[in-house]
Design an enzyme around this catalytic site. Structure first.
Site, PDB file in Angstrom:
ATOM      1  N   LYS A  39      -3.788  14.886 -12.090  1.00  0.00           N
ATOM      2  CA  LYS A  39      -2.984  14.616 -13.282  1.00  0.00           C
ATOM      3  C   LYS A  39      -1.972  15.731 -13.540  1.00  0.00           C
ATOM      4  O   LYS A  39      -0.839  15.483 -13.979  1.00  0.00           O
ATOM      5  CB  LYS A  39      -3.894  14.407 -14.489  1.00  0.00           C
ATOM      6  N   ASP A  51       0.877  -1.168   0.000  1.00  0.00           N
ATOM      7  CA  ASP A  51       0.000   0.000   0.000  1.00  0.00           C
ATOM      8  C   ASP A  51       0.916   1.220   0.000  1.00  0.00           C
ATOM      9  O   ASP A  51       1.583   1.506   0.995  1.00  0.00           O
ATOM     10  CB  ASP A  51      -0.894  -0.007   1.237  1.00  0.00           C
ATOM     11  N   TYR A 110      -9.670  15.417 -10.375  1.00  0.00           N
ATOM     12  CA  TYR A 110      -8.964  14.679 -11.418  1.00  0.00           C
ATOM     13  C   TYR A 110      -7.952  15.579 -12.113  1.00  0.00           C
ATOM     14  O   TYR A 110      -6.795  15.198 -12.338  1.00  0.00           O
ATOM     15  CB  TYR A 110      -9.964  14.116 -12.427  1.00  0.00           C
TER      16      TYR A 110
END
Length: 304
Positions: free
Chosen positions: A178, A74, A174
């Site tokens: 990015k 993780d 989002y």
């Protein structure tokens, strides 16, 4: 067969499926030893609740000609990441390629939903998975990568720097995620370049990942059936295409020329001469700008 990466060691962080799996397999096909990480194993699934596992990816790496080693990790947990890097150091004594492909956000963002209407917990978790994981992994892995000159760091994102600078990407969270990964490669280029290593941002085009194929209700062998629903899907590519881009970068003795740059699978195919599995060279980001976003009919002539 050529094995330009024989003797090299790679870590593909986030290699359970999709681009991560494609990159791991192609690094293996080039002869590398590849550590593949993720949260879904044959014994336990992540919240995605999908069947792909890191053990499957490791087996594919070995079948391709490399050595695949699956390590459940993780990447939000610094203790687990440190243990992973310590294991690579103990077993290999080196790290030549670090691919930061950790993502995990498909189920956390809402298309074209403004910040004030978006679920805040989901948005913040998306940022943690997409950004914090990369920072944690690089923090622990880069000292090992810098033990030998010529190391390569690949920050995997969605969209080139030029495209993302001019286009709103889905929603606030989002878009920020990015863009942050693109900036990570730029920043790491400044920090690694003087120390003999290279960092780049790399984006695939429209990826025919396992999840994308499922979304359209098709398989890789009949993916063109989805064109009736979304004609522009014709420009899509397999995960192995961006994998070949990573392998080409890792084998390039002059890879430092790309330091700090934003790159795409389609753009690098024109430079290095590799193809997708079907022998084509899709150039998705040029197609998106010149055809799809321009409102043109779906026609990939000249773009693959």
């Amino acid at each position: 067969m050529s094995a330009p990466l024989k003797g090299k060691v790679a870590l593909v962080a986030g290699a359970t499926r999709g681009a991560g799996r494609g990159m791991a397999v192609e690094l293996g096909a080039a002869g590398a030893t590849v550590y593949v990480t993720g949260r879904t194993t044959r014994a336990r699934r992540s919240e995605y609740d999908r069947s792909e596992t890191i053990e499957d990816t490791a087996d594919l790496v070995t079948e391709a000609g490399g050595q695949g080693i699956a390590v459940p990790t993780d990447h939000l947990d610094p203790v687990q990441v440190r243990a992973l890097v310590d294991r690579i150091a103990d077993e290999q004594g080196r790290l030549d390629v670090l691919v930061n492909d950790i993502w995990g956000g498909e189920n956390l963002f809402e298309w074209e939903t403004p910040l004030w209407e978006h679920d805040l917990d989901n948005g913040l978790r998306l940022l943690r998975l997409a950004v914090e994981t990369h920072a944690i992994t690089s923090h622990h892995a880069l000292p090992l990568l810098l033990r030998h000159p010529g190391g390569l760091v690949v920050e995997v994102t969605d969209g080139t720097a030029d495209y993302n600078a001019d286009n709103y990407r889905v929603n606030f969270f989002y878009d920020l995620a990015k863009a942050s990964v693109l900036r990570m490669a730029f920043a790491l280029g400044h920090e690694l370049g003087p120390r003999g290593a290279t960092a780049v941002a790399l984006t695939p085009g429209w990826l025919r990942s396992e999840m994308m194929l499922d979304h359209f209700g098709v398989r890789e062998d009949n993916w063109r059936d989805a064109l009736e629903r979304v004609p522009h899907f014709a420009i899509s590519e397999t995960p192995r295409y961006v994998g070949r881009a990573v392998a080409a970068l890792a084998a390039d003795p002059d890879v430092a020329r790309w330091n700090g740059r934003s790159l795409s699978s389609g753009g690098l195919a024109q430079v290095y001469g590799f193809t997708d599995l079907d022998g084509s060279r899709p150039d998705a980001w040029r197609y998106l700008v010149e055809v799809q976003d321009a409102g043109g009919p779906a026609d990939t002539t000249g773009y693959r």
